[in-house]
Design a protein around this motif. Structure first.
Motif, PDB file in Angstrom:
ATOM      1  N   GLY A 115      38.181  37.584  32.275  1.00  0.00           N
ATOM      2  CA  GLY A 115      39.078  38.536  31.629  1.00  0.00           C
ATOM      3  C   GLY A 115      40.549  38.195  31.722  1.00  0.00           C
ATOM      4  N   ALA A 116      40.961  37.525  32.781  1.00  0.00           N
ATOM      5  CA  ALA A 116      42.394  37.283  33.004  1.00  0.00           C
ATOM      6  C   ALA A 116      42.828  35.863  32.661  1.00  0.00           C
ATOM      7  CB  ALA A 116      42.741  37.587  34.467  1.00  0.00           C
ATOM      8  N   VAL A 117      42.006  35.112  31.964  1.00  0.00           N
ATOM      9  CA  VAL A 117      42.260  33.685  31.724  1.00  0.00           C
ATOM     10  C   VAL A 117      43.576  33.410  30.989  1.00  0.00           C
ATOM     11  CG1 VAL A 117      41.474  31.792  30.237  1.00  0.00           C
ATOM     12  CG2 VAL A 117      39.926  32.755  31.922  1.00  0.00           C
ATOM     13  N   ASP A 118      43.905  34.204  29.975  1.00  0.00           N
ATOM     14  CA  ASP A 118      45.043  33.827  29.127  1.00  0.00           C
ATOM     15  C   ASP A 118      45.636  35.065  28.477  1.00  0.00           C
ATOM     16  OD1 ASP A 118      46.857  32.291  27.687  1.00  0.00           O
ATOM     17  OD2 ASP A 118      45.425  31.757  26.118  1.00  0.00           O
ATOM     18  N   HIS A 119      46.937  34.979  28.178  1.00  0.00           N
ATOM     19  CA  HIS A 119      47.586  36.033  27.394  1.00  0.00           C
ATOM     20  C   HIS A 119      48.655  35.456  26.474  1.00  0.00           C
ATOM     21  CE1 HIS A 119      49.461  40.121  26.723  1.00  0.00           C
ATOM     22  NE2 HIS A 119      48.176  40.308  26.498  1.00  0.00           N
ATOM     23  N   GLY A 120      48.502  34.174  26.145  1.00  0.00           N
ATOM     24  CA  GLY A 120      49.360  33.563  25.148  1.00  0.00           C
ATOM     25  C   GLY A 120      50.734  33.151  25.660  1.00  0.00           C
ATOM     26  N   PRO A 121      51.493  32.415  24.811  1.00  0.00           N
ATOM     27  CA  PRO A 121      52.805  31.902  25.220  1.00  0.00           C
ATOM     28  C   PRO A 121      53.855  32.975  25.463  1.00  0.00           C
ATOM     29  CG  PRO A 121      51.933  30.631  23.389  1.00  0.00           C
ATOM     30  CD  PRO A 121      51.046  31.837  23.537  1.00  0.00           C
TER      31      PRO A 121
ATOM     32  N   ALA B 185      43.186  42.717  49.581  1.00  0.00           N
ATOM     33  CA  ALA B 185      44.179  42.793  48.509  1.00  0.00           C
ATOM     34  C   ALA B 185      44.909  41.472  48.259  1.00  0.00           C
ATOM     35  CB  ALA B 185      45.170  43.916  48.799  1.00  0.00           C
ATOM     36  N   PRO B 186      45.369  40.741  49.288  1.00  0.00           N
ATOM     37  CA  PRO B 186      46.085  39.491  49.005  1.00  0.00           C
ATOM     38  C   PRO B 186      45.252  38.468  48.245  1.00  0.00           C
ATOM     39  CG  PRO B 186      46.509  40.191  51.250  1.00  0.00           C
ATOM     40  CD  PRO B 186      45.404  41.070  50.735  1.00  0.00           C
ATOM     41  N   LEU B 187      43.932  38.489  48.438  1.00  0.00           N
ATOM     42  CA  LEU B 187      43.093  37.538  47.705  1.00  0.00           C
ATOM     43  C   LEU B 187      43.092  37.823  46.207  1.00  0.00           C
ATOM     44  CD1 LEU B 187      39.848  36.749  49.752  1.00  0.00           C
ATOM     45  CD2 LEU B 187      41.600  35.165  48.951  1.00  0.00           C
ATOM     46  N   ALA B 188      43.379  39.069  45.823  1.00  0.00           N
ATOM     47  CA  ALA B 188      43.381  39.415  44.392  1.00  0.00           C
ATOM     48  C   ALA B 188      44.405  38.584  43.630  1.00  0.00           C
ATOM     49  CB  ALA B 188      43.663  40.901  44.208  1.00  0.00           C
ATOM     50  N   ARG B 189      45.549  38.345  44.255  1.00  0.00           N
ATOM     51  CA  ARG B 189      46.563  37.523  43.590  1.00  0.00           C
ATOM     52  C   ARG B 189      46.074  36.086  43.439  1.00  0.00           C
ATOM     53  NH1 ARG B 189      52.947  37.738  44.751  1.00  0.00           N
ATOM     54  NH2 ARG B 189      52.247  39.797  45.388  1.00  0.00           N
ATOM     55  N   GLY B 190      45.438  35.575  44.492  1.00  0.00           N
ATOM     56  CA  GLY B 190      44.884  34.232  44.400  1.00  0.00           C
ATOM     57  C   GLY B 190      43.811  34.120  43.336  1.00  0.00           C
ATOM     58  N   LEU B 191      42.977  35.145  43.217  1.00  0.00           N
ATOM     59  CA  LEU B 191      41.930  35.135  42.193  1.00  0.00           C
ATOM     60  C   LEU B 191      42.545  35.177  40.797  1.00  0.00           C
ATOM     61  CD1 LEU B 191      39.365  37.565  43.860  1.00  0.00           C
ATOM     62  CD2 LEU B 191      39.162  35.070  43.640  1.00  0.00           C
ATOM     63  N   PHE B 192      43.627  35.943  40.632  1.00  0.00           N
ATOM     64  CA  PHE B 192      44.315  35.961  39.343  1.00  0.00           C
ATOM     65  C   PHE B 192      44.880  34.576  39.018  1.00  0.00           C
ATOM     66  CE2 PHE B 192      48.164  36.350  36.779  1.00  0.00           C
ATOM     67  CZ  PHE B 192      47.661  37.014  35.665  1.00  0.00           C
ATOM     68  N   CYS B 193      45.492  33.941  40.010  1.00  0.00           N
ATOM     69  CA  CYS B 193      46.021  32.590  39.793  1.00  0.00           C
ATOM     70  C   CYS B 193      44.906  31.631  39.403  1.00  0.00           C
ATOM     71  CB  CYS B 193      46.722  32.084  41.048  1.00  0.00           C
ATOM     72  SG  CYS B 193      48.257  32.935  41.460  1.00  0.00           S
ATOM     73  N   LEU B 194      43.756  31.778  40.052  1.00  0.00           N
ATOM     74  CA  LEU B 194      42.618  30.923  39.749  1.00  0.00           C
ATOM     75  C   LEU B 194      42.166  31.121  38.309  1.00  0.00           C
ATOM     76  CD1 LEU B 194      40.762  28.916  41.268  1.00  0.00           C
ATOM     77  CD2 LEU B 194      39.257  30.847  41.763  1.00  0.00           C
ATOM     78  N   SER B 195      42.104  32.373  37.880  1.00  0.00           N
ATOM     79  CA  SER B 195      41.698  32.677  36.511  1.00  0.00           C
ATOM     80  C   SER B 195      42.733  32.182  35.497  1.00  0.00           C
ATOM     81  CB  SER B 195      41.508  34.187  36.352  1.00  0.00           C
ATOM     82  OG  SER B 195      41.297  34.542  35.006  1.00  0.00           O
ATOM     83  N   ARG B 196      43.986  32.543  35.694  1.00  0.00           N
ATOM     84  CA  ARG B 196      45.032  32.198  34.732  1.00  0.00           C
ATOM     85  C   ARG B 196      45.271  30.692  34.659  1.00  0.00           C
ATOM     86  NH1 ARG B 196      48.758  35.294  32.092  1.00  0.00           N
ATOM     87  NH2 ARG B 196      46.919  36.652  31.963  1.00  0.00           N
ATOM     88  N   SER B 197      44.914  29.957  35.717  1.00  0.00           N
ATOM     89  CA  SER B 197      45.103  28.510  35.684  1.00  0.00           C
ATOM     90  C   SER B 197      44.270  27.857  34.591  1.00  0.00           C
ATOM     91  CB  SER B 197      44.764  27.894  37.046  1.00  0.00           C
ATOM     92  OG  SER B 197      43.384  28.010  37.334  1.00  0.00           O
ATOM     93  N   VAL B 198      43.175  28.501  34.194  1.00  0.00           N
ATOM     94  CA  VAL B 198      42.362  27.964  33.099  1.00  0.00           C
ATOM     95  C   VAL B 198      43.150  28.031  31.790  1.00  0.00           C
ATOM     96  CG1 VAL B 198      40.214  28.198  31.803  1.00  0.00           C
ATOM     97  CG2 VAL B 198      40.236  28.632  34.267  1.00  0.00           C
ATOM     98  N   GLY B 199      43.766  29.177  31.519  1.00  0.00           N
ATOM     99  CA  GLY B 199      44.596  29.301  30.325  1.00  0.00           C
ATOM    100  C   GLY B 199      45.800  28.397  30.373  1.00  0.00           C
TER     101      GLY B 199
END
Length: 276
Positions: free
Chosen positions: A70-76, A224-238
């Motif tokens: 769900g959090a992979v990308d949100h465009g330029p 809670a701190p891992l949530a930020r890391g998980l977001f970074c992991l997801s968004r790194s794909v985008g």
């Protein structure tokens, strides 16, 4: 004990980890041989294993994977994506572009999921002390604003009137709760926050991707701190996808504004240096 043995022991004790055990011809993650994991365990399950120490159930893995998708990308228009693309036009490599982009995923752009979990868990703690959900949520929001300011993390979106990712993620939580796989407590808290925000503002302030993924991460028991890391992991794909696309498209020195557009200068009017 020989001097060599002492040095070997000192070297071995320099780093201590429960994550990986490795020696010539052997690699084990939390005790599992890598050759048994390859081909049997998906990437989301590996994320769980590496951060939590055990393999997840199928239900847990499915919910975690949903947040990663769900959090992979949100465009330029998202700063992290724009930075990755700009870095590529400066002659950077993919790894440089990814590092530059991930480095800006901080408190404001990337940190809302972590903050939302903190808010949800503070409210959940108040619930355990007694009181109705509306009462406790109202108290929790008041306490949050007093400490952190008026912004409630995980709600509202500057681009989407309704973030299309959030309802789908909450629906998955509802389904899992019906099957007894998660409690559904944090989904209820998030919905009550949303209701109270709308009542206070007089307009919808809907749950966004950060708030929705925070519901799932909280339901799954992630700190809670891992949530930020998980977001970074997801968004790194985008980030990777956009950096690669920009490399294929070419372009040189593309900044944040198109050629010919200038910023709003608000300094001194044109003047000359005096000779005195």
């Amino acid at each position: 004990m020989s001097e060599t043995t002492t040095l070997d022991t000192q070297a071995a004790d320099w780093w201590q980890t429960e994550i990986i055990d490795m020696r010539p011809g052997e690699i084990r993650y939390h005790g599992y041989p890598i050759e048994q994991l390859i081909g049997r365990v998906g990437f989301a399950e590996m994320v769980w294993l590496m951060t939590r120490g055990e393999l997840p159930s199928n239900a847990q893995a499915a919910l975690l994977e949903a947040t990663l998708v769900g959090a992979v990308d949100h465009g330029p228009q998202a700063p992290s994506i724009a930075i990755a693309r700009m870095a590529m036009t400066c002659g950077g490599s993919l790894n440089n572009a990814m590092a530059s982009a991930i480095n800006v995923l901080d408190d404001i752009h990337g940190g809302a999921g972590e903050q939302a979990i903190e808010l949800y868990r503070a409210i959940e703690g108040r619930l355990q002390e007694g009181g109705t959900l509306p009462q406790v949520v109202a108290q929790g929001l008041e306490a949050w604003r007093a400490e952190h300011g008026k912004i409630v993390p995980g709600f509202g979106h500057r681009f989407h009137p309704v973030d299309p990712r959030a309802p789908r993620l909450l629906a998955l939580v509802d389904d899992a709760a019906e099957r007894g796989e998660v409690s559904g407590t944090y989904a209820g808290i998030a919905r009550e926050i949303e209701r109270q925000l709308q009542a206070k503002k007089g307009k919808p302030i809907p749950l966004n991707i950060d708030g929705a993924t925070a519901v799932i991460h909280a339901e799954l028991g992630f700190p809670a701190p891992l949530a930020r890391g998980l977001f970074c992991l997801s968004r790194s794909v985008g980030i990777l996808a956009h950096a690669w696309e920009q490399q294929c498209q070419g372009g040189r020195n593309k900044g944040p504004m198109p050629k010919g557009w200038l910023w709003d200068y608000r300094g001194q009017v044109s003047r000359n240096v005096s000779n005195g």
